[in-house]
Design an enzyme around this catalytic site. Structure first.
Site: not given
Ligand code: DAT
Ligand code: MG
Length: 152
Positions: A11, A51, A59, A88, A115, A118, A129
Protein backbone atom coordinates in the site's frame (compact mmCIF):
# COMPACT_ATOMS: atom_id res chain seq x y z
CA UNK A 1 -1.98 -28.05 -0.59
CA UNK A 2 -2.26 -26.75 -4.10
CA UNK A 3 0.06 -24.54 -6.10
CA UNK A 4 -1.98 -21.39 -6.28
CA UNK A 5 -1.72 -17.66 -6.83
CA UNK A 6 -2.33 -14.76 -4.47
CA UNK A 7 -2.72 -11.05 -5.08
CA UNK A 8 -0.41 -9.04 -2.83
CA UNK A 9 -0.26 -5.25 -2.77
CA UNK A 10 2.16 -2.97 -0.97
CA UNK A 11 0.00 0.00 0.00
CA UNK A 12 1.08 3.67 -0.31
CA UNK A 13 2.55 3.76 3.20
CA UNK A 14 4.80 0.80 2.36
CA UNK A 15 6.02 2.54 -0.79
CA UNK A 16 6.46 5.90 0.93
CA UNK A 17 8.35 4.26 3.78
CA UNK A 18 10.60 2.50 1.24
CA UNK A 19 9.80 -0.99 2.50
CA UNK A 20 9.15 -2.46 -0.96
CA UNK A 21 12.38 -4.44 -1.18
CA UNK A 22 12.13 -5.84 2.32
CA UNK A 23 8.55 -6.96 1.73
CA UNK A 24 9.25 -8.54 -1.65
CA UNK A 25 12.25 -10.37 -0.15
CA UNK A 26 10.04 -12.22 2.30
CA UNK A 27 8.03 -13.78 -0.52
CA UNK A 28 11.09 -14.43 -2.69
CA UNK A 29 13.14 -15.98 0.10
CA UNK A 30 10.29 -18.27 1.10
CA UNK A 31 10.45 -19.68 -2.40
CA UNK A 32 7.42 -18.09 -3.98
CA UNK A 33 7.43 -17.14 -7.65
CA UNK A 34 6.79 -13.59 -8.81
CA UNK A 35 4.23 -13.87 -11.61
CA UNK A 36 3.35 -10.19 -12.06
CA UNK A 37 4.34 -6.81 -10.61
CA UNK A 38 3.55 -3.17 -11.32
CA UNK A 39 3.54 0.18 -9.57
CA UNK A 40 0.49 2.40 -10.04
CA UNK A 41 -1.90 4.79 -8.38
CA UNK A 42 -5.22 2.95 -8.62
CA UNK A 43 -8.33 4.81 -9.81
CA UNK A 44 -11.10 5.29 -7.24
CA UNK A 45 -13.18 2.78 -9.24
CA UNK A 46 -10.47 0.12 -8.94
CA UNK A 47 -9.93 0.76 -5.24
CA UNK A 48 -13.68 0.67 -4.56
CA UNK A 49 -14.11 -2.60 -6.45
CA UNK A 50 -11.08 -4.13 -4.74
CA UNK A 51 -12.61 -3.36 -1.33
CA UNK A 52 -16.27 -3.76 -2.39
CA UNK A 53 -16.93 -6.31 0.38
CA UNK A 54 -16.24 -3.53 2.90
CA UNK A 55 -18.43 -0.85 1.29
CA UNK A 56 -20.82 -0.73 4.26
CA UNK A 57 -18.05 -0.23 6.82
CA UNK A 58 -17.44 3.21 8.33
CA UNK A 59 -13.76 3.23 7.28
CA UNK A 60 -14.47 2.41 3.59
CA UNK A 61 -14.25 6.01 2.35
CA UNK A 62 -10.99 6.64 4.17
CA UNK A 63 -9.59 3.35 2.97
CA UNK A 64 -10.31 4.19 -0.68
CA UNK A 65 -8.79 7.67 -0.21
CA UNK A 66 -5.63 6.19 1.30
CA UNK A 67 -5.19 3.65 -1.49
CA UNK A 68 -5.78 6.30 -4.20
CA UNK A 69 -3.81 9.07 -2.48
CA UNK A 70 -1.31 9.53 -5.32
CA UNK A 71 1.57 7.72 -3.67
CA UNK A 72 1.65 4.52 -5.73
CA UNK A 73 0.98 0.99 -4.64
CA UNK A 74 2.97 -2.05 -5.78
CA UNK A 75 0.58 -4.71 -7.08
CA UNK A 76 1.90 -8.26 -7.37
CA UNK A 77 0.89 -11.83 -8.03
CA UNK A 78 2.83 -14.52 -6.19
CA UNK A 79 2.57 -18.22 -6.94
CA UNK A 80 3.46 -21.33 -4.98
CA UNK A 81 2.45 -23.97 -2.53
CA UNK A 82 -0.31 -22.73 -0.18
CA UNK A 83 0.64 -19.13 -1.03
CA UNK A 84 -2.77 -17.70 -0.11
CA UNK A 85 -2.68 -18.87 3.49
CA UNK A 86 1.07 -18.49 3.86
CA UNK A 87 0.88 -15.00 2.36
CA UNK A 88 -1.60 -14.04 5.06
CA UNK A 89 0.84 -15.34 7.67
CA UNK A 90 3.70 -13.34 6.15
CA UNK A 91 1.48 -10.23 6.20
CA UNK A 92 0.11 -10.74 9.74
CA UNK A 93 -3.18 -9.80 11.42
CA UNK A 94 -5.26 -6.91 10.05
CA UNK A 95 -4.62 -4.86 13.20
CA UNK A 96 -0.83 -4.60 13.45
CA UNK A 97 -1.13 -4.53 17.24
CA UNK A 98 -2.42 -8.12 17.01
CA UNK A 99 0.11 -9.17 14.38
CA UNK A 100 2.94 -11.56 15.16
CA UNK A 101 6.17 -9.54 15.49
CA UNK A 102 7.73 -11.69 12.77
CA UNK A 103 5.09 -10.65 10.24
CA UNK A 104 5.30 -7.59 7.98
CA UNK A 105 2.59 -5.73 9.87
CA UNK A 106 3.91 -6.87 13.25
CA UNK A 107 7.41 -5.71 12.43
CA UNK A 108 6.67 -2.44 10.66
CA UNK A 109 3.20 -1.12 11.53
CA UNK A 110 1.10 -0.01 14.50
CA UNK A 111 -2.14 1.32 12.91
CA UNK A 112 -4.94 -0.69 11.27
CA UNK A 113 -5.52 2.19 8.86
CA UNK A 114 -1.86 2.15 7.78
CA UNK A 115 -1.06 -1.53 7.79
CA UNK A 116 1.28 -1.47 4.78
CA UNK A 117 0.16 -4.44 2.75
CA UNK A 118 -2.73 -6.45 1.36
CA UNK A 119 -2.86 -10.16 0.61
CA UNK A 120 -5.80 -12.18 -0.70
CA UNK A 121 -7.63 -14.10 2.02
CA UNK A 122 -9.11 -17.02 0.03
CA UNK A 123 -9.07 -18.69 -3.38
CA UNK A 124 -12.18 -16.82 -4.59
CA UNK A 125 -10.93 -13.39 -3.53
CA UNK A 126 -7.50 -14.13 -5.02
CA UNK A 127 -9.11 -14.99 -8.35
CA UNK A 128 -11.24 -11.85 -8.26
CA UNK A 129 -8.34 -9.58 -7.28
CA UNK A 130 -5.85 -10.96 -9.81
CA UNK A 131 -8.44 -10.43 -12.55
CA UNK A 132 -9.18 -6.93 -11.32
CA UNK A 133 -5.60 -5.69 -11.15
CA UNK A 134 -3.94 -7.58 -14.01
CA UNK A 135 -4.71 -8.45 -17.61
CA UNK A 136 -4.04 -12.12 -18.45
CA UNK A 137 -1.02 -11.20 -20.62
CA UNK A 138 0.62 -9.48 -17.62
CA UNK A 139 0.91 -12.83 -15.81
CA UNK A 140 4.15 -14.64 -16.68
CA UNK A 141 4.61 -18.37 -17.11
CA UNK A 142 8.18 -19.44 -16.31
CA UNK A 143 10.07 -21.74 -14.02
CA UNK A 144 12.51 -20.20 -11.51
CA UNK A 145 15.86 -22.03 -11.45
CA UNK A 146 15.27 -22.93 -7.79
CA UNK A 147 11.76 -24.27 -8.41
CA UNK A 148 12.57 -28.02 -8.31
CA UNK A 149 14.39 -27.55 -4.99
CA UNK A 150 11.66 -25.40 -3.48
CA UNK A 151 8.76 -27.50 -4.67
CA UNK A 152 10.09 -31.02 -4.10
P1 DAT B 1 -7.03 -7.42 5.62
O1 DAT B 1 -6.32 -6.27 4.94
O2 DAT B 1 -6.21 -7.99 6.74
O3 DAT B 1 -7.53 -8.46 4.67
P2 DAT B 1 -9.81 -6.55 5.82
O4 DAT B 1 -10.01 -7.19 4.49
O5 DAT B 1 -10.75 -6.90 6.92
O6 DAT B 1 -8.32 -6.80 6.37
O7 DAT B 1 -9.85 -4.96 5.68
C1 DAT B 1 -9.19 -4.36 4.60
C2 DAT B 1 -8.46 -3.14 5.09
O8 DAT B 1 -9.39 -2.21 5.64
C3 DAT B 1 -7.47 -3.40 6.21
O9 DAT B 1 -6.22 -3.86 5.74
C4 DAT B 1 -7.36 -2.06 6.83
C5 DAT B 1 -8.77 -1.51 6.70
N1 DAT B 1 -9.51 -1.75 7.93
C6 DAT B 1 -10.04 -2.93 8.35
N2 DAT B 1 -10.64 -2.80 9.52
C7 DAT B 1 -10.48 -1.50 9.87
C8 DAT B 1 -10.87 -0.71 11.00
N3 DAT B 1 -11.54 -1.25 12.01
N4 DAT B 1 -10.52 0.60 11.01
C9 DAT B 1 -9.84 1.14 9.98
N5 DAT B 1 -9.44 0.47 8.90
C10 DAT B 1 -9.75 -0.83 8.85
MG1 MG C 1 -9.02 -8.48 3.28
Amino acid sequence: TATERSFVMIKPDGVSRQLVGKIISRFEERGYKLVAIKSLTPSPALAKEHYSDLSARPFYGGLVKYITSGTPVVAMVWEGKDVIKQGRRIVGATNPLDADPGSVRGQYAVSVGRNLIHASDAFDSATKEIGLWFAPEELSEYEPIAWPWVMA
